[in-house]
Design a protein around this motif. Structure first.
Motif, PDB file in Angstrom:
ATOM      1  N   PHE A  74      26.991 -37.140  -0.786  1.00  0.00           N
ATOM      2  CA  PHE A  74      27.092 -38.114   0.316  1.00  0.00           C
ATOM      3  C   PHE A  74      27.375 -39.524  -0.197  1.00  0.00           C
ATOM      4  O   PHE A  74      28.194 -40.254   0.376  1.00  0.00           O
ATOM      5  N   SER A  75      26.694 -39.921  -1.278  1.00  0.00           N
ATOM      6  CA  SER A  75      26.838 -41.302  -1.776  1.00  0.00           C
ATOM      7  C   SER A  75      28.255 -41.584  -2.260  1.00  0.00           C
ATOM      8  O   SER A  75      28.817 -42.646  -1.992  1.00  0.00           O
ATOM      9  N   THR A  78      30.838 -41.808   0.563  1.00  0.00           N
ATOM     10  CA  THR A  78      30.646 -43.083   1.262  1.00  0.00           C
ATOM     11  C   THR A  78      31.170 -44.255   0.443  1.00  0.00           C
ATOM     12  O   THR A  78      31.847 -45.147   0.964  1.00  0.00           O
ATOM     13  N   THR A  79      30.875 -44.247  -0.853  1.00  0.00           N
ATOM     14  CA  THR A  79      31.296 -45.350  -1.727  1.00  0.00           C
ATOM     15  C   THR A  79      32.811 -45.454  -1.807  1.00  0.00           C
ATOM     16  O   THR A  79      33.390 -46.527  -1.633  1.00  0.00           O
ATOM     17  N   SER A  82      34.492 -46.524   1.460  1.00  0.00           N
ATOM     18  CA  SER A  82      34.241 -47.910   1.873  1.00  0.00           C
ATOM     19  C   SER A  82      35.001 -48.923   1.028  1.00  0.00           C
ATOM     20  O   SER A  82      34.990 -50.118   1.334  1.00  0.00           O
ATOM     21  N   GLY A 172      36.698 -38.618  -0.577  1.00  0.00           N
ATOM     22  CA  GLY A 172      36.712 -40.061  -0.328  1.00  0.00           C
ATOM     23  C   GLY A 172      38.117 -40.632  -0.339  1.00  0.00           C
ATOM     24  O   GLY A 172      38.469 -41.476   0.507  1.00  0.00           O
ATOM     25  N   MET A 188      32.893 -39.157   9.209  1.00  0.00           N
ATOM     26  CA  MET A 188      32.360 -40.274   8.431  1.00  0.00           C
ATOM     27  C   MET A 188      30.988 -40.705   8.948  1.00  0.00           C
ATOM     28  O   MET A 188      30.124 -41.105   8.160  1.00  0.00           O
ATOM     29  N   VAL A 191      28.687 -38.284   7.312  1.00  0.00           N
ATOM     30  CA  VAL A 191      28.513 -38.568   5.886  1.00  0.00           C
ATOM     31  C   VAL A 191      27.625 -39.788   5.679  1.00  0.00           C
ATOM     32  O   VAL A 191      26.718 -39.782   4.831  1.00  0.00           O
ATOM     33  N   GLU A 192      27.881 -40.850   6.456  1.00  0.00           N
ATOM     34  CA  GLU A 192      27.078 -42.065   6.318  1.00  0.00           C
ATOM     35  C   GLU A 192      25.624 -41.820   6.708  1.00  0.00           C
ATOM     36  O   GLU A 192      24.704 -42.327   6.060  1.00  0.00           O
ATOM     37  N   ASN A 195      24.046 -39.858   3.957  1.00  0.00           N
ATOM     38  CA  ASN A 195      23.768 -40.739   2.818  1.00  0.00           C
ATOM     39  C   ASN A 195      22.461 -41.492   3.031  1.00  0.00           C
ATOM     40  O   ASN A 195      21.628 -41.608   2.117  1.00  0.00           O
TER      41      ASN A 195
END
Length: 426
Positions: A74-75, A78-79, A82, A172, A188, A191-192, A195
């Motif tokens: 997840f991290s 997201t990273t 973004s 991603g 998304m 996922v967020e 996270n």
């Protein structure tokens, strides 16, 4: 049997004391140090009768392993997704990522060399069954192919960190390149949210570290001699040696060779931010000072803030390279685990990949070490056995991370000819 039950009752009573201290606002570091002392006392008094006491620590280690995988997944998605929020990503993002990655790799190699030179962990007199954890080393070609995901469920079930990271990076990147973001908004959002949930879970688990330390350390003290204390203090010394060497020697060489600027100017001017990170043990809390010192040296605000922010979640030579590798090498030598050059190479790459998945997570050093130990097939319980020194070690680890982020911003600015050299050399 009776002695083991008494040991369990005593350990439980001590855990209640630690819990009371937590409610009174006693710091996390103090509670870990107290748990260390309590665990040592329980182990000495109930020598040979701590198998029940060790149960909680073993469960704690299993939970860490269980949630590290979804946390990374997840991290990282997201990273990566973004990164589009930065307009200057294409011009400075690549350089920032490469230099932060170089920080991580060089710190990892330095730690391996240091660990080899001093035979860290040798004769530490630790007893732990690792026969089922030692893996046979495959050929390099097979190792490289195994980095890429074939069956993501299988990778998760066997704690294969690198394929999971690459899988998440691919997702991603696809999200970044997707034209109609509204079509994938539900994905998304999921996922967020995932996270945030994983971060919360990991944070809650990490809060139980003092109890797990008491549990596992009591069991270890009950089966080893006092020479382990000497080995533990030597490990702490080597963490400081590696972190300080990377901060002041390796980074200076990088600035001179890559950015062609005087590194001593940076070391002197950035020292206040480094000191704040050292004393507060907080990368996030040091961000304002990190950015300000870079700006005062002539680094544009957008580059300074981008490098400092990314540096808190990626690269992290202190938490993601020095700490997990020295712990791993201590474990390898202490438990006489056969390890090849190929496995050390995999460890270096794993440190870099794993550093991408700890965004905003408390207990970053523990999570990083857990990911590396899971990847290399090392007993995760050893992380907790060695954790009594992590509070003191965290000062060196965090300041090294912050210093890497700050130096990266200055180097990127110099490489893009955006650094105000008059300010820098003033």
């Amino acid at each position: 049997m009776i002695k083991s039950l008494i040991a369990l009752v005593v350990a439980f009573a001590l855990c209640v004391v630690i819990d009371r201290l937590k409610k009174k606002g006693t710091s996390f570091m103090v509670r870990i140090l107290l748990a260390t002392a309590m665990g040592a006392i329980v182990g000495l008094i109930f020598k040979g009768s701590t198998d029940y006491v060790a149960i909680f620590g073993r469960v704690f280690a299993s939970l860490l392993q269980a949630f590290v995988i979804p946390l990374l997944l997840f991290s990282i998605i997201t990273t990566v997704a973004s990164l589009e929020s930065s307009e200057k990503l294409r011009s400075m993002g690549g350089k920032t990522i490469i230099i932060l990655a170089l920080h991580n790799v060089l710190a990892a190699i330095l730690s391996i060399i240091l660990g080899k030179l001093v035979n860290i962990g040798m004769n530490a007199n630790i007893k732990m069954d690792v026969a089922d954890k030692v893996k046979e080393v495959p050929p390099f070609a097979d190792v490289f192919v195994s980095f890429f995901p074939k069956n993501i469920i299988d990778s998760m079930s066997h704690n294969k960190i690198v394929p999971i990271v690459i899988f998440a990076i691919i997702i991603g990147i696809v999200v970044l390149r997707y034209n109609n973001k509204e079509e994938i908004k539900p994905f998304m959002d999921f996922v967020e949210a995932g996270n945030k949930v994983m971060n919360k879970i990991i944070g809650e688990i990490i809060e139980f570290t003092p109890y797990a330390v008491l549990s596992l350390l009591a069991n270890q003290v009950a089966t080893l001699d006092l020479s382990f204390v000497k080995s533990l203090l030597f490990l702490l010394l080597m963490v400081y040696v590696a972190c300080l060497f990377h901060t002041f020697i390796t980074t200076s060489a990088m600035m001179s060779l890559i950015a062609h600027i005087n590194p001593f100017k940076f070391q002197r001017k950035f020292f206040p931010a480094w000191l704040i990170a050292f004393t507060t043990q907080s990368s996030i809390g040091s961000l304002p000072a990190n950015i300000k010192e870079q700006e005062d040296m002539g680094t544009p605000t957008e580059i300074a803030s981008f490098a400092a922010s990314i540096g808190t979640t990626f690269g992290m030579p202190g938490c993601a390279a020095v700490w997990p590798i020295l712990l791993a090498m201590f474990t390898i030598n202490a438990l006489n685990i056969p390890f090849s050059a190929t496995q050390y190479l995999i460890m270096v790459g794993s440190c870099l990949f794993a550093s991408m998945g700890t965004v905003g997570v408390p207990g970053t050093g523990t999570i990083q070490a857990t990911a590396i130990f899971a990847t290399m097939g090392l007993p995760v319980e050893m992380i907790l056995v060695l954790s009594p020194i992590q509070g003191v070690a965290d000062m060196a680890r965090t300041s090294t991370n912050v210093h890497a982020g700050g130096s990266t911003g200055v180097m990127v600015a110099a490489m893009q000819h955006d650094l105000d050299l008059e300010k820098y050399n003033a």
